[in-house]
Motif scaffolding. Structure first.
Motif, short mmCIF file in Angstrom:
data_model
loop_
_atom_site.label_atom_id
_atom_site.label_comp_id
_atom_site.label_asym_id
_atom_site.label_seq_id
_atom_site.Cartn_x
_atom_site.Cartn_y
_atom_site.Cartn_z
N THR A 285 0.56 -0.92 -0.15
CA THR A 285 0.05 -0.21 -0.33
C THR A 285 0.74 1.41 0.14
O THR A 285 2.08 1.35 0.21
N ALA A 286 0.23 2.64 -0.56
CA ALA A 286 0.68 3.98 -0.17
C ALA A 286 0.15 4.13 0.42
O ALA A 286 -1.39 3.87 0.55
N ARG A 287 0.01 5.05 1.67
CA ARG A 287 -0.87 5.95 2.76
C ARG A 287 -0.73 7.10 2.45
O ARG A 287 0.34 8.13 1.99
N CYS A 288 -1.28 8.14 3.08
CA CYS A 288 -1.35 9.55 3.04
C CYS A 288 -1.52 10.20 4.28
O CYS A 288 -2.78 9.84 4.99
N TRP A 289 -0.74 10.59 4.85
CA TRP A 289 -1.39 10.97 6.32
C TRP A 289 -1.29 12.46 6.33
O TRP A 289 -0.98 13.61 5.74
N VAL A 290 -1.73 12.96 7.53
CA VAL A 290 -2.13 14.39 8.14
C VAL A 290 -0.60 14.55 8.93
O VAL A 290 -0.73 13.31 10.59
N GLY B 172 -1.63 12.58 13.16
CA GLY B 172 -0.16 11.51 12.29
C GLY B 172 -1.20 10.59 12.04
O GLY B 172 -1.68 9.32 12.19
N ASP B 173 -2.55 11.35 11.66
CA ASP B 173 -4.29 10.65 11.15
C ASP B 173 -3.62 10.07 9.44
O ASP B 173 -3.18 10.87 9.18
N CYS B 174 -3.99 8.94 9.43
CA CYS B 174 -4.13 8.65 7.87
C CYS B 174 -5.10 8.84 7.29
O CYS B 174 -6.14 8.57 7.60
N THR B 175 -5.09 9.89 6.04
CA THR B 175 -6.17 9.53 6.14
C THR B 175 -6.53 9.44 4.35
O THR B 175 -7.94 9.26 3.84
#
Length: 409
Positions: free
Chosen positions: A271-276, A280-283
């Motif tokens: 996977t790839a992920r995007c975080w704030v 530290g939240d994964c959006t």
């Protein structure tokens, strides 16, 4: 016998594929782009670097840089010069105008992993447990950074802050008004170093696996470390304190990209992920990969990934939906680069492919409208596109090559 739908999909793939360039004789490991976007460079297992005309149609090979005695691990371009790192333990400086090697940087005793260039100085990391600083013009080694207990992988250079009169960091303020270097190591730690003295300023402890990638926030105040322990950690660079742990990935973190307040990560968990970054939240989770995600580019509201399953994918950054899959490579995709309406992909199969992405548009995040990160930090952690899981997780030269061979489809 394929269905009508599958035949239509295959036809579309062929339409998007503009060129397949087969001049390299072995795997393409890394690529980089000149400042004006006109020249693309690729480094290969065939010991050579090739320069390509990135903006012409068709794309053509401009020059072959030959001289290394082993495979190419990393390349960068600074104005008219290209610097290459190799498993032959050396770096070479090339004049791109004539293809000639103008200097060989010698001193490392093992494979050279990463490079960072500041204009006046060149920094390198190696499995020999050191980072080194070189005079870019003369090639002289001016400083050796020693202290890590195992090989060093990513490296960052953070220039000094202008003196604005604020004493934000109290007793540390004077130290951090000067240039600093950050390194990540297989000893599970990251370290900050004084460029002026060569001394270690802080050691960041907490990971239980090798640190494979580094990046910072746009201001160069927060450090993000990605590790083989499946976590990303955020740190206050100046105090050395841990701020957040991003722990939703299920396998090693391969690379990190920070765009304003968003952090993008790719992983061996497919996977790839995007975080704030603030909390530290994964959006978003970008799913569908069938192997390690090896490289990433974020451009104009779109996320492009290269994968060990031999595919390049394009996702809408905001929704996470797959917008297109680029299928033509026979083996793992190691690196990708975007130049205007073209997407370039380099693979273990030895080919460089050129794709048409002129019709792809994304729903742009406010935080994706511009990336100010590059203005503060110089990144030698494969922060653009040349990110390969096998190189990042290698323990030594032999294991590096064995792991990469296992990444083939």
């Amino acid at each position: 016998m394929g269905t009508a739908a599958s035949k239509r999909r295959a036809g579309r793939d062929r339409d998007y594929l503009l060129q397949t360039l087969e001049e390299h004789e072995s795997a393409i490991n890394c690529m980089t782009l000149s400042g004006d976007g006109s020249v693309l460079a690729t480094g290969s297992d065939d010991h050579n670097i090739r320069l390509w005309s990135a903006k012409t149609s068709p794309v053509e090979c401009l020059s072959v840089l030959s001289g290394h005695a082993d495979y190419i691990t990393y390349i960068l371009i600074d104005e008219n010069y290209l610097v290459s790192a190799s498993a032959d333990r050396t770096m070479r400086k090339w004049d791109m105008t004539n293809g000639q090697c103008v200097f060989i940087y010698s001193g490392h005793t093992s494979l050279v992993n990463r490079l960072v260039c500041t204009g006046d100085f060149l920094f390198s990391t190696s499995y020999d447990r050191t980072a080194r600083c070189w005079d870019f013009d003369t090639g002289a080694c001016v400083r050796v950074f020693r202290g890590h207990k195992h090989g060093i992988l990513p490296i960052l250079f953070i220039p000094s802050e202008p003196d604005d009169g604020e004493e934000e960091f109290e007793e540390d303020a004077e130290i951090y008004k000067k240039d600093i270097i950050i390194t990540g190591s297989q000893d599970n730690t990251a370290k900050t170093w004084s460029f002026e003295s060569g001394e270690c300023l802080k050691t960041f402890r907490g990971h239980t696996g090798a640190i494979l990638c580094l990046t910072t926030d746009p201001l160069g105040k927060i450090l993000f470390t990605g590790s083989g322990d499946n976590t990303i950690r955020a740190w206050d660079i100046y105090r050395g304190t841990e701020l957040h742990v991003f722990d939703q990935h299920q396998a090693a973190i391969i690379n990190l990209l920070c765009y304003n307040k968003l952090l993008f990560s790719i992983s061996a968990d497919h996977t790839a992920r995007c975080w704030v970054t603030d909390v530290g939240d994964c959006t978003r989770i970008y799913k569908g990969h069938r192997h390690t995600v090896s490289c990433i580019q974020v451009d104009n509201g779109l996320v492009y990934t290269g994968c060990g399953d031999a595919l390049v994918r394009c996702f809408d950054a905001r929704s996470g939906a797959v917008k297109r899959t680029f299928k033509s490579h026979a083996l793992s995709v190691n690196c990708i680069q975007i130049v205007n309406d073209k997407l370039f992909s380099g693979s273990v199969d030895g080919t460089l492919k050129v794709w048409d992405i002129s019709d792809l548009k994304g729903d742009v995040f406010p935080d994706l409208k511009s990336n100010t990160n590059a203005s503060k930090m110089t990144n030698g952690g494969r922060g653009s596109a040349e990110n390969r899981s096998d190189a990042d997780s290698g323990i030594d030269d032999r294991e590096y090559r064995d792991r990469r061979a296992q990444n083939m489809v």
